[in-house]
Motif scaffolding. Sequence first.
Motif, PDB file in Angstrom:
ATOM      1  N   MET A 118      20.578  12.870  71.705  1.00 38.67           N
ATOM      2  CA  MET A 118      21.230  12.364  70.296  1.00 38.67           C
ATOM      3  C   MET A 118      22.473  13.817  70.676  1.00 38.67           C
ATOM      4  SD  MET A 118      19.598  10.950  66.777  1.00 38.67           S
ATOM      5  CE  MET A 118      21.123  10.398  66.162  1.00 38.67           C
ATOM      6  N   MET A 119      22.507  14.924  70.510  1.00 34.99           N
ATOM      7  CA  MET A 119      23.677  15.269  70.271  1.00 34.99           C
ATOM      8  C   MET A 119      24.285  15.556  71.813  1.00 34.99           C
ATOM      9  SD  MET A 119      22.382  18.431  67.727  1.00 34.99           S
ATOM     10  CE  MET A 119      21.107  19.087  68.817  1.00 34.99           C
ATOM     11  N   LYS A 120      23.340  15.626  72.960  1.00 31.65           N
ATOM     12  CA  LYS A 120      23.643  15.903  74.296  1.00 31.65           C
ATOM     13  C   LYS A 120      25.222  15.094  74.502  1.00 31.65           C
ATOM     14  CE  LYS A 120      22.524  15.266  79.530  1.00 31.65           C
ATOM     15  NZ  LYS A 120      21.134  15.124  79.869  1.00 31.65           N
ATOM     16  N   LEU A 121      25.242  13.682  74.102  1.00 34.64           N
ATOM     17  CA  LEU A 121      26.282  12.245  73.649  1.00 34.64           C
ATOM     18  C   LEU A 121      27.246  12.643  73.162  1.00 34.64           C
ATOM     19  CD1 LEU A 121      24.251   9.313  74.523  1.00 34.64           C
ATOM     20  CD2 LEU A 121      26.093  10.249  75.763  1.00 34.64           C
ATOM     21  N   MET A 122      26.510  12.786  72.038  1.00 37.66           N
ATOM     22  CA  MET A 122      27.976  12.927  70.544  1.00 37.66           C
ATOM     23  C   MET A 122      29.051  14.355  71.151  1.00 37.66           C
ATOM     24  SD  MET A 122      25.107  12.266  67.892  1.00 37.66           S
ATOM     25  CE  MET A 122      25.939  13.409  66.523  1.00 37.66           C
ATOM     26  N   GLY A 123      28.117  15.207  72.228  1.00 31.42           N
ATOM     27  CA  GLY A 123      28.743  16.405  72.213  1.00 31.42           C
ATOM     28  C   GLY A 123      30.265  16.298  73.387  1.00 31.42           C
ATOM     29  N   ASP A 124      30.016  15.345  74.368  1.00 27.51           N
ATOM     30  CA  ASP A 124      30.234  15.058  75.722  1.00 27.51           C
ATOM     31  C   ASP A 124      30.854  13.741  75.367  1.00 27.51           C
ATOM     32  OD1 ASP A 124      30.843  14.941  78.390  1.00 27.51           O
ATOM     33  OD2 ASP A 124      29.086  16.247  79.221  1.00 27.51           O
ATOM     34  N   TYR A 125      31.922  13.510  75.137  1.00 32.79           N
ATOM     35  CA  TYR A 125      33.020  12.407  75.704  1.00 32.79           C
ATOM     36  C   TYR A 125      33.122  12.056  76.587  1.00 32.79           C
ATOM     37  CZ  TYR A 125      36.752   8.952  76.146  1.00 32.79           C
ATOM     38  OH  TYR A 125      37.475   7.972  76.033  1.00 32.79           O
ATOM     39  N   GLU A 126      33.501  12.331  78.098  1.00 31.73           N
ATOM     40  CA  GLU A 126      33.256  12.099  79.668  1.00 31.73           C
ATOM     41  C   GLU A 126      31.752  11.967  79.663  1.00 31.73           C
ATOM     42  OE1 GLU A 126      35.449  11.836  81.454  1.00 31.73           O
ATOM     43  OE2 GLU A 126      37.161  11.909  79.399  1.00 31.73           O
ATOM     44  N   LEU A 127      30.432  12.067  79.743  1.00 31.45           N
ATOM     45  CA  LEU A 127      29.881  11.399  79.453  1.00 31.45           C
ATOM     46  C   LEU A 127      29.143   9.682  78.776  1.00 31.45           C
ATOM     47  CD1 LEU A 127      26.443  11.944  80.703  1.00 31.45           C
ATOM     48  CD2 LEU A 127      25.236  13.093  79.031  1.00 31.45           C
ATOM     49  N   ARG A 128      29.815   9.959  77.531  1.00 31.13           N
ATOM     50  CA  ARG A 128      29.737   8.562  77.068  1.00 31.13           C
ATOM     51  C   ARG A 128      30.483   7.748  77.726  1.00 31.13           C
ATOM     52  NH1 ARG A 128      30.774  11.917  72.580  1.00 31.13           N
ATOM     53  NH2 ARG A 128      32.915  10.835  72.098  1.00 31.13           N
ATOM     54  N   ARG A 129      31.477   8.252  78.224  1.00 32.74           N
ATOM     55  CA  ARG A 129      31.785   6.901  78.894  1.00 32.74           C
ATOM     56  C   ARG A 129      31.990   6.429  80.337  1.00 32.74           C
ATOM     57  NH1 ARG A 129      35.743   6.806  82.814  1.00 32.74           N
ATOM     58  NH2 ARG A 129      35.781   8.584  82.989  1.00 32.74           N
ATOM     59  N   GLY A 137      25.147  21.744  62.797  1.00 32.24           N
ATOM     60  CA  GLY A 137      26.710  22.665  62.334  1.00 32.24           C
ATOM     61  C   GLY A 137      27.533  22.342  62.811  1.00 32.24           C
ATOM     62  N   ARG A 138      27.370  21.504  64.372  1.00 26.89           N
ATOM     63  CA  ARG A 138      28.730  20.825  65.233  1.00 26.89           C
ATOM     64  C   ARG A 138      29.472  19.706  64.864  1.00 26.89           C
ATOM     65  NH1 ARG A 138      26.537  22.117  71.016  1.00 26.89           N
ATOM     66  NH2 ARG A 138      24.484  22.306  70.163  1.00 26.89           N
ATOM     67  N   TYR A 139      28.084  18.273  64.584  1.00 30.66           N
ATOM     68  CA  TYR A 139      28.305  17.552  64.687  1.00 30.66           C
ATOM     69  C   TYR A 139      28.619  16.856  62.821  1.00 30.66           C
ATOM     70  CZ  TYR A 139      26.769  18.031  68.990  1.00 30.66           C
ATOM     71  OH  TYR A 139      26.794  18.956  70.305  1.00 30.66           O
ATOM     72  N   GLN A 140      29.268  18.187  62.072  1.00 25.24           N
ATOM     73  CA  GLN A 140      29.062  17.783  60.654  1.00 25.24           C
ATOM     74  C   GLN A 140      31.004  16.079  60.237  1.00 25.24           C
ATOM     75  OE1 GLN A 140      27.903  19.214  57.940  1.00 25.24           O
ATOM     76  NE2 GLN A 140      27.128  20.282  59.842  1.00 25.24           N
ATOM     77  N   ASP A 141      31.501  15.715  61.082  1.00 21.73           N
ATOM     78  CA  ASP A 141      31.922  14.816  61.290  1.00 21.73           C
ATOM     79  C   ASP A 141      31.726  13.672  61.667  1.00 21.73           C
ATOM     80  OD1 ASP A 141      32.341  15.659  63.734  1.00 21.73           O
ATOM     81  OD2 ASP A 141      34.340  15.411  64.381  1.00 21.73           O
ATOM     82  N   TRP A 142      30.254  13.027  62.173  1.00 18.27           N
ATOM     83  CA  TRP A 142      29.595  12.445  63.165  1.00 18.27           C
ATOM     84  C   TRP A 142      29.424  11.550  61.165  1.00 18.27           C
ATOM     85  CZ3 TRP A 142      29.059   9.968  67.994  1.00 18.27           C
ATOM     86  CH2 TRP A 142      29.309  10.328  68.838  1.00 18.27           C
ATOM     87  N   HIS A 143      28.572  10.199  61.832  1.00 18.89           N
ATOM     88  CA  HIS A 143      28.569   9.458  60.690  1.00 18.89           C
ATOM     89  C   HIS A 143      27.556   8.227  61.192  1.00 18.89           C
ATOM     90  CE1 HIS A 143      31.451  10.524  58.178  1.00 18.89           C
ATOM     91  NE2 HIS A 143      30.970  10.614  56.937  1.00 18.89           N
ATOM     92  N   LEU A 144      25.666   7.963  60.712  1.00 13.37           N
ATOM     93  CA  LEU A 144      25.424   7.368  61.180  1.00 13.37           C
ATOM     94  C   LEU A 144      25.371   6.061  60.645  1.00 13.37           C
ATOM     95  CD1 LEU A 144      22.719   6.620  62.767  1.00 13.37           C
ATOM     96  CD2 LEU A 144      21.538   8.485  60.885  1.00 13.37           C
ATOM     97  N   ASP A 145      25.449   5.083  60.650  1.00 12.93           N
ATOM     98  CA  ASP A 145      25.309   3.803  59.598  1.00 12.93           C
ATOM     99  C   ASP A 145      23.590   2.617  60.378  1.00 12.93           C
ATOM    100  OD1 ASP A 145      27.074   3.251  57.917  1.00 12.93           O
ATOM    101  OD2 ASP A 145      28.645   3.671  59.601  1.00 12.93           O
ATOM    102  N   ILE A 146      22.699   2.360  59.412  1.00 14.46           N
ATOM    103  CA  ILE A 146      21.951   1.652  59.784  1.00 14.46           C
ATOM    104  C   ILE A 146      22.237   0.111  58.785  1.00 14.46           C
ATOM    105  CG2 ILE A 146      19.660   1.354  59.169  1.00 14.46           C
ATOM    106  CD1 ILE A 146      19.172   4.738  59.281  1.00 14.46           C
ATOM    107  N   PHE A 147      21.487  -0.430  60.014  1.00 20.00           N
ATOM    108  CA  PHE A 147      22.278  -2.078  59.543  1.00 20.00           C
ATOM    109  C   PHE A 147      20.461  -2.345  59.591  1.00 20.00           C
ATOM    110  CE2 PHE A 147      26.399  -0.695  60.424  1.00 20.00           C
ATOM    111  CZ  PHE A 147      26.714  -1.893  59.395  1.00 20.00           C
TER     112      PHE A 147
END
Length: 379
Positions: free
Chosen positions: A336-347, A228-238
């Motif tokens: 995946m949620m660990k990174l999706m939920g933490d911008y500073e960690l992703r950076r 429920g916390r990541y409804q604004d995220w999208h997954l694109d598979i190429f």
Amino acid sequence: MKIIYCTHSLCNPGGMERVLVNKVTYLVEKLHWDVSIVTTDQKGRPSFYPLPAGVRVTDLGINYSDDNVKSVTGKILGYLQKRRRHKRLLTSLLEREKPDIVVSLYPSESSFIPDIKDGSKKVLELHFCKYFRLQYGRKGLLGIIDKWRTHQDERIVRRFDKFVVLTNEDKEYWGNLHNIEVIPNAAMNMGGHFSDVANHRVIAVGRLDYQKGFDRLIQAWCYIQRDGRYQDWHLDIFGQGEWHEMLENMISERNLNDSIRLNNPTNQIGREYAQSSLIVMTSNYEGFGMVLVEAMACGVPAVAFDCKCGPRDIISDGENGLLVSNGDIPGLAEAMMKLMGDYELRRRMSVKARQVVDTYSEKAVMDKWVRLFTSLAVK
């Protein structure tokens, strides 16, 4: 230096095809070597990735893939018949062309090419891990054949002047071979595109088939959407492949059409990486994991199953990405949620991810190939 590469075809948008075209381009444009390609199943289709001017592509018209729809007996008989024709035509071509080095990209001609006495050195380049035949877990006669061919592979690879694998992990599986070398794929320049890891977008790239395991990714995405916390995220598979309809059905049945898209392959994948904040690999098996290196070179952190072989060589767990036990779908979703939920960690991981080019730069990788080819040519 005159080199001939032998491969299945160049018409698909796969990693092996892209790597081959990149290497040929380097050898032709930077070193001005005479390089050509021999295919078995091109069927008049154009190369998906553009080849440099002057590179000849000769298709032998063997068409092994035509037998894929046949029964087990039909596949075996068809393969043996096509293999005899393949050996005859390739022998004639090599005796006529007289190359210094012939590189087999495995497996069609690997069983007989060392027997062709045209004066060239023979190199086997494996883009899969040693156990790739067994990853499907096939039963019955096909399963027996898979086990037998895996055992035969150990005999075949010893007959080449050089046997090249992509990872140190795979080298360990083959044991103490006198002719084995590790040369990874290169992190190519993606056109100067870099991610700021701000977009709420996850990307996955690869053929839509069993190997790439995108069914497992869709299952993990279900866990994420239920959170429920990541409804604004999208997954694109190429990608493209035989699993396209099945994956589309999975997405629809789980009501994920608003958050997952299946996209056709693109020649501008660097731009797609740059618009993403996370690359995910859910393969059942790999030879290397080219898309990981490409995306990480664009500053995209990675999450991957720790499958055989590749992710363990590329990802430093907790630094430039996260490794998950192969098949642990809930664990994949959590990573995946660990990174999706933490911008500073992703950076922070993005900065580390870009350092992948220190190990896998085109020059570093191609220097290894040039040394190998040069050493063989003078013997």
